[in-house]
Design an enzyme around this catalytic site. Structure first.
Site, PDB file in Angstrom:
ATOM      1  N   LYS A  54       0.915  -1.226   0.044  1.00 47.04           N
ATOM      2  CA  LYS A  54       0.031  -0.096  -0.066  1.00 47.04           C
ATOM      3  C   LYS A  54       0.952   1.274  -0.016  1.00 47.04           C
ATOM      4  O   LYS A  54       0.747   2.340  -0.828  1.00 47.04           O
ATOM      5  CB  LYS A  54      -1.030   0.010   1.403  1.00 47.04           C
ATOM      6  CG  LYS A  54      -1.994  -1.179   1.335  1.00 47.04           C
ATOM      7  CD  LYS A  54      -2.777  -1.044   2.619  1.00 47.04           C
ATOM      8  CE  LYS A  54      -2.194  -1.178   3.820  1.00 47.04           C
ATOM      9  NZ  LYS A  54      -1.671  -2.538   4.029  1.00 47.04           N
ATOM     10  N   ARG A 110     -10.805  -0.333   8.188  1.00 47.12           N
ATOM     11  CA  ARG A 110     -10.466  -1.748   8.625  1.00 47.12           C
ATOM     12  C   ARG A 110     -11.563  -2.525   9.154  1.00 47.12           C
ATOM     13  O   ARG A 110     -11.189  -3.467   9.590  1.00 47.12           O
ATOM     14  CB  ARG A 110      -9.191  -1.737   9.393  1.00 47.12           C
ATOM     15  CG  ARG A 110      -7.993  -1.027   8.744  1.00 47.12           C
ATOM     16  CD  ARG A 110      -6.839  -1.412   9.320  1.00 47.12           C
ATOM     17  NE  ARG A 110      -5.629  -0.873   8.856  1.00 47.12           N
ATOM     18  CZ  ARG A 110      -4.450  -1.291   8.612  1.00 47.12           C
ATOM     19  NH1 ARG A 110      -4.206  -2.465   8.807  1.00 47.12           N
ATOM     20  NH2 ARG A 110      -3.577  -0.388   8.114  1.00 47.12           N
ATOM     21  N   ARG A 149      11.609  -5.122   5.124  1.00 45.76           N
ATOM     22  CA  ARG A 149      11.445  -3.801   4.854  1.00 45.76           C
ATOM     23  C   ARG A 149      12.042  -2.874   5.897  1.00 45.76           C
ATOM     24  O   ARG A 149      12.385  -3.349   6.791  1.00 45.76           O
ATOM     25  CB  ARG A 149       9.925  -3.662   5.323  1.00 45.76           C
ATOM     26  CG  ARG A 149       9.605  -1.978   5.406  1.00 45.76           C
ATOM     27  CD  ARG A 149       8.116  -1.698   5.485  1.00 45.76           C
ATOM     28  NE  ARG A 149       7.395  -2.475   6.229  1.00 45.76           N
ATOM     29  CZ  ARG A 149       6.205  -2.406   6.124  1.00 45.76           C
ATOM     30  NH1 ARG A 149       5.305  -1.800   5.231  1.00 45.76           N
ATOM     31  NH2 ARG A 149       5.418  -3.294   7.196  1.00 45.76           N
ATOM     32  N   ARG A 153      10.411  -0.967  11.462  1.00 40.53           N
ATOM     33  CA  ARG A 153       9.282  -0.901  12.328  1.00 40.53           C
ATOM     34  C   ARG A 153       9.143  -1.653  13.439  1.00 40.53           C
ATOM     35  O   ARG A 153       9.472  -2.915  13.547  1.00 40.53           O
ATOM     36  CB  ARG A 153       8.164  -0.830  11.632  1.00 40.53           C
ATOM     37  CG  ARG A 153       7.273   0.436  11.065  1.00 40.53           C
ATOM     38  CD  ARG A 153       6.401   0.345   9.880  1.00 40.53           C
ATOM     39  NE  ARG A 153       5.283  -0.513  10.310  1.00 40.53           N
ATOM     40  CZ  ARG A 153       4.136  -0.671   9.680  1.00 40.53           C
ATOM     41  NH1 ARG A 153       3.980   0.082   8.389  1.00 40.53           N
ATOM     42  NH2 ARG A 153       3.397  -1.542   9.843  1.00 40.53           N
ATOM     43  N   ARG A 189      -0.828  -9.637  12.763  1.00 41.47           N
ATOM     44  CA  ARG A 189      -1.578  -8.375  11.805  1.00 41.47           C
ATOM     45  C   ARG A 189      -2.424  -9.260  10.605  1.00 41.47           C
ATOM     46  O   ARG A 189      -3.436  -8.572  10.325  1.00 41.47           O
ATOM     47  CB  ARG A 189      -0.398  -7.344  11.178  1.00 41.47           C
ATOM     48  CG  ARG A 189       0.217  -6.606  12.433  1.00 41.47           C
ATOM     49  CD  ARG A 189       1.378  -6.105  12.036  1.00 41.47           C
ATOM     50  NE  ARG A 189       1.474  -5.421  10.802  1.00 41.47           N
ATOM     51  CZ  ARG A 189       2.717  -5.003  10.009  1.00 41.47           C
ATOM     52  NH1 ARG A 189       3.838  -5.473  10.807  1.00 41.47           N
ATOM     53  NH2 ARG A 189       2.796  -4.434   9.053  1.00 41.47           N
TER      54      ARG A 189
HETATM   55  P1  AP5 Z   1       4.852  -1.397   1.816  1.00 42.82           P
HETATM   56  O1  AP5 Z   1       4.634  -0.618   0.900  1.00 42.82           O
HETATM   57  O2  AP5 Z   1       5.472  -0.738   3.089  1.00 42.82           O
HETATM   58  O3  AP5 Z   1       3.333  -2.404   2.347  1.00 42.82           O
HETATM   59  P2  AP5 Z   1       2.120  -1.844   3.065  1.00 42.82           P
HETATM   60  O4  AP5 Z   1       0.905  -2.455   2.598  1.00 42.82           O
HETATM   61  O5  AP5 Z   1       2.023  -0.300   3.087  1.00 42.82           O
HETATM   62  O6  AP5 Z   1       2.308  -2.625   4.646  1.00 42.82           O
HETATM   63  P3  AP5 Z   1       2.197  -2.017   6.000  1.00 42.82           P
HETATM   64  O7  AP5 Z   1       2.842  -2.977   6.824  1.00 42.82           O
HETATM   65  O8  AP5 Z   1       2.334  -0.770   6.296  1.00 42.82           O
HETATM   66  O9  AP5 Z   1       0.550  -2.437   6.227  1.00 42.82           O
HETATM   67  P4  AP5 Z   1      -0.125  -2.715   7.649  1.00 42.82           P
HETATM   68  O10 AP5 Z   1      -1.483  -2.456   7.044  1.00 42.82           O
HETATM   69  O11 AP5 Z   1       0.429  -3.815   8.320  1.00 42.82           O
HETATM   70  O12 AP5 Z   1       0.475  -1.572   8.472  1.00 42.82           O
HETATM   71  P5  AP5 Z   1      -0.164   0.105   8.900  1.00 42.82           P
HETATM   72  O13 AP5 Z   1       0.884   0.909   9.225  1.00 42.82           O
HETATM   73  O14 AP5 Z   1      -1.309   0.345   7.931  1.00 42.82           O
HETATM   74  O15 AP5 Z   1       5.585  -2.845   1.274  1.00 42.82           O
HETATM   75  C1  AP5 Z   1       6.140  -3.606   2.371  1.00 42.82           C
HETATM   76  C2  AP5 Z   1       7.469  -4.103   1.740  1.00 42.82           C
HETATM   77  O16 AP5 Z   1       7.547  -4.732   0.304  1.00 42.82           O
HETATM   78  C3  AP5 Z   1       8.486  -2.877   1.495  1.00 42.82           C
HETATM   79  O17 AP5 Z   1       9.717  -3.308   2.172  1.00 42.82           O
HETATM   80  C4  AP5 Z   1       8.242  -2.647   0.132  1.00 42.82           C
HETATM   81  O18 AP5 Z   1       9.775  -2.165  -0.396  1.00 42.82           O
HETATM   82  C5  AP5 Z   1       8.305  -4.130  -0.515  1.00 42.82           C
HETATM   83  N1  AP5 Z   1       7.352  -4.017  -1.499  1.00 42.82           N
HETATM   84  C6  AP5 Z   1       6.345  -3.343  -1.807  1.00 42.82           C
HETATM   85  N2  AP5 Z   1       5.863  -3.644  -3.154  1.00 42.82           N
HETATM   86  C7  AP5 Z   1       6.737  -4.465  -3.665  1.00 42.82           C
HETATM   87  C8  AP5 Z   1       6.617  -5.409  -4.828  1.00 42.82           C
HETATM   88  N3  AP5 Z   1       5.500  -5.140  -5.705  1.00 42.82           N
HETATM   89  N4  AP5 Z   1       7.416  -6.131  -4.944  1.00 42.82           N
HETATM   90  C9  AP5 Z   1       8.486  -6.652  -4.214  1.00 42.82           C
HETATM   91  N5  AP5 Z   1       8.612  -5.840  -2.943  1.00 42.82           N
HETATM   92  C10 AP5 Z   1       7.463  -4.933  -2.559  1.00 42.82           C
HETATM   93  O19 AP5 Z   1      -0.898  -0.446  10.269  1.00 42.82           O
HETATM   94  C11 AP5 Z   1      -0.123  -0.697  11.459  1.00 42.82           C
HETATM   95  C12 AP5 Z   1      -0.819  -0.968  12.809  1.00 42.82           C
HETATM   96  O20 AP5 Z   1      -1.501   0.262  12.897  1.00 42.82           O
HETATM   97  C13 AP5 Z   1      -2.081  -1.867  12.524  1.00 42.82           C
HETATM   98  O21 AP5 Z   1      -1.416  -3.172  12.693  1.00 42.82           O
HETATM   99  C14 AP5 Z   1      -2.901  -1.447  13.472  1.00 42.82           C
HETATM  100  O22 AP5 Z   1      -2.633  -2.005  14.814  1.00 42.82           O
HETATM  101  C15 AP5 Z   1      -2.829  -0.082  13.239  1.00 42.82           C
HETATM  102  N6  AP5 Z   1      -3.993   0.511  12.546  1.00 42.82           N
HETATM  103  C16 AP5 Z   1      -3.814   1.047  10.934  1.00 42.82           C
HETATM  104  N7  AP5 Z   1      -4.716   1.633  10.722  1.00 42.82           N
HETATM  105  C17 AP5 Z   1      -5.826   1.171  11.614  1.00 42.82           C
HETATM  106  C18 AP5 Z   1      -7.047   1.500  11.506  1.00 42.82           C
HETATM  107  N8  AP5 Z   1      -7.801   2.039  10.367  1.00 42.82           N
HETATM  108  N9  AP5 Z   1      -7.856   1.041  12.657  1.00 42.82           N
HETATM  109  C19 AP5 Z   1      -7.361   0.656  13.671  1.00 42.82           C
HETATM  110  N10 AP5 Z   1      -5.934   0.362  13.675  1.00 42.82           N
HETATM  111  C20 AP5 Z   1      -5.194   0.790  12.725  1.00 42.82           C
END
Ligand code: AP5
Length: 222
Positions: free
Chosen positions: A18, A94, A129, A158, A169
């Site tokens: 994402k 979510r 990552r 992270r 997660r």
């Molecule tokens: P990356 O682009 O960083 O992936 P991402 O989908 O953004 O991953 P996140 O881990 O940020 O998602 P998440 O939903 O777990 O975390 P969030 O911060 O939202 O890519 C990942 C890796 O792969 C990178 O190294 C990249 O270089 C590589 N990559 C990307 N694309 C690639 C490709 N095509 N090919 C090869 N490699 C690739 O949430 C964290 C926490 O916050 C949650 O667990 C929850 O506790 C809380 N939270 C967040 N939002 C909410 C909400 N709405 N409500 C309640 N709690 C919430």
């Protein structure tokens, strides 16, 4: 008259790409990127009361309570820049209650992008990552390595990016994803997120270009 700015949501499992796609989308389309996870991590770093509470849930891979998340996202969406340039909402909603809350405040997306990636790839992406604290850019040790030694030396990881935590997660994601998807069925596009990042972006570009074209021709026929 001006074409209405785009309003987009992007969703997918942890590490489905994402944040990476959001970097590419904002660069081309100039939308304001609003990531629920980034807003929460900023609170955690600031050491605020909400941040301290949020960290407890994030450590366990669970959803942070709506009391904290909903207003945070709503306020960011209401800022003048999001209203003028359009927005790209990442990692929200979510749950169906988060989707309903946003709708109540009058925020409706034009398109819901779902990144689909098999689970074994997700774990590898999480573990490799790294983040650049200076530019905010996302790297991967294997798939998207840092450009210079200087950047490599300052990369951080992270606190929830371990194999054990990503499994938690993922569980949370599976429990909630269907309910959210069912609310946006008519505007959802499913994207194969398992290919290289430029190839993932190419699929998204087709959808966004179509949307903009439809807007322009609708305006032309007024
Ligand atoms: P990356 O682009 O960083 O992936 P991402 O989908 O953004 O991953 P996140 O881990 O940020 O998602 P998440 O939903 O777990 O975390 P969030 O911060 O939202 O890519 C990942 C890796 O792969 C990178 O190294 C990249 O270089 C590589 N990559 C990307 N694309 C690639 C490709 N095509 N090919 C090869 N490699 C690739 O949430 C964290 C926490 O916050 C949650 O667990 C929850 O506790 C809380 N939270 C967040 N939002 C909410 C909400 N709405 N409500 C309640 N709690 C919430």
């Amino acid at each position: 008259a001006k074409v209405e700015p785009l309003k987009i949501m992007i969703s997918g499992a942890p590490a489905s790409g994402k944040g990476t796609q959001c970097e590419l989308i904002t660069k081309k389309y100039g939308l304001v990127h609003i990531a629920a996870g980034d807003l929460l991590r900023a609170e955690v770093s600031a050491g605020s009361k909400n941040g301290m509470l949020a960290r407890e849930y994030m450590e366990k891979g669970q959803l942070v309570p709506n009391e904290i998340v909903v207003m945070m996202v709503k306020e960011r969406l209401s800022q003048p820049d999001s209203q003028e340039k359009g927005w790209l909402l990442d990692g929200y909603p979510r749950s169906s209650s988060q989707a309903t809350a946003l709708k109540k405040f009058g925020f409706q997306p034009d398109l819901f992008i779902l990144l689909e990636v098999p689970e074994d790839i997700l774990v590898e992406r999480v573990v490799g990552r790294r983040l650049d604290p200076v530019t905010g850019k996302i790297y991967h040790l294997k798939y998207s390595p840092p450009e210079t030694e200087e950047i490599a030396a300052r990369l951080t990881q992270r606190f929830d990016d371990t194999e054990e935590k990503v499994k938690l997660r993922l569980q949370t994601h599976h429990q909630n994803v269907e309910a959210v998807l069912s609310m946006y069925e008519d505007i959802t596009i499913k994207v194969d997120g398992s290919v290289g990042k430029e190839d993932v972006f190419a699929q998204i570009e087709v959808a966004l270009t179509n949307l903009l074209e439809q807007r322009k021709s609708a305006m032309g026929s007024l």
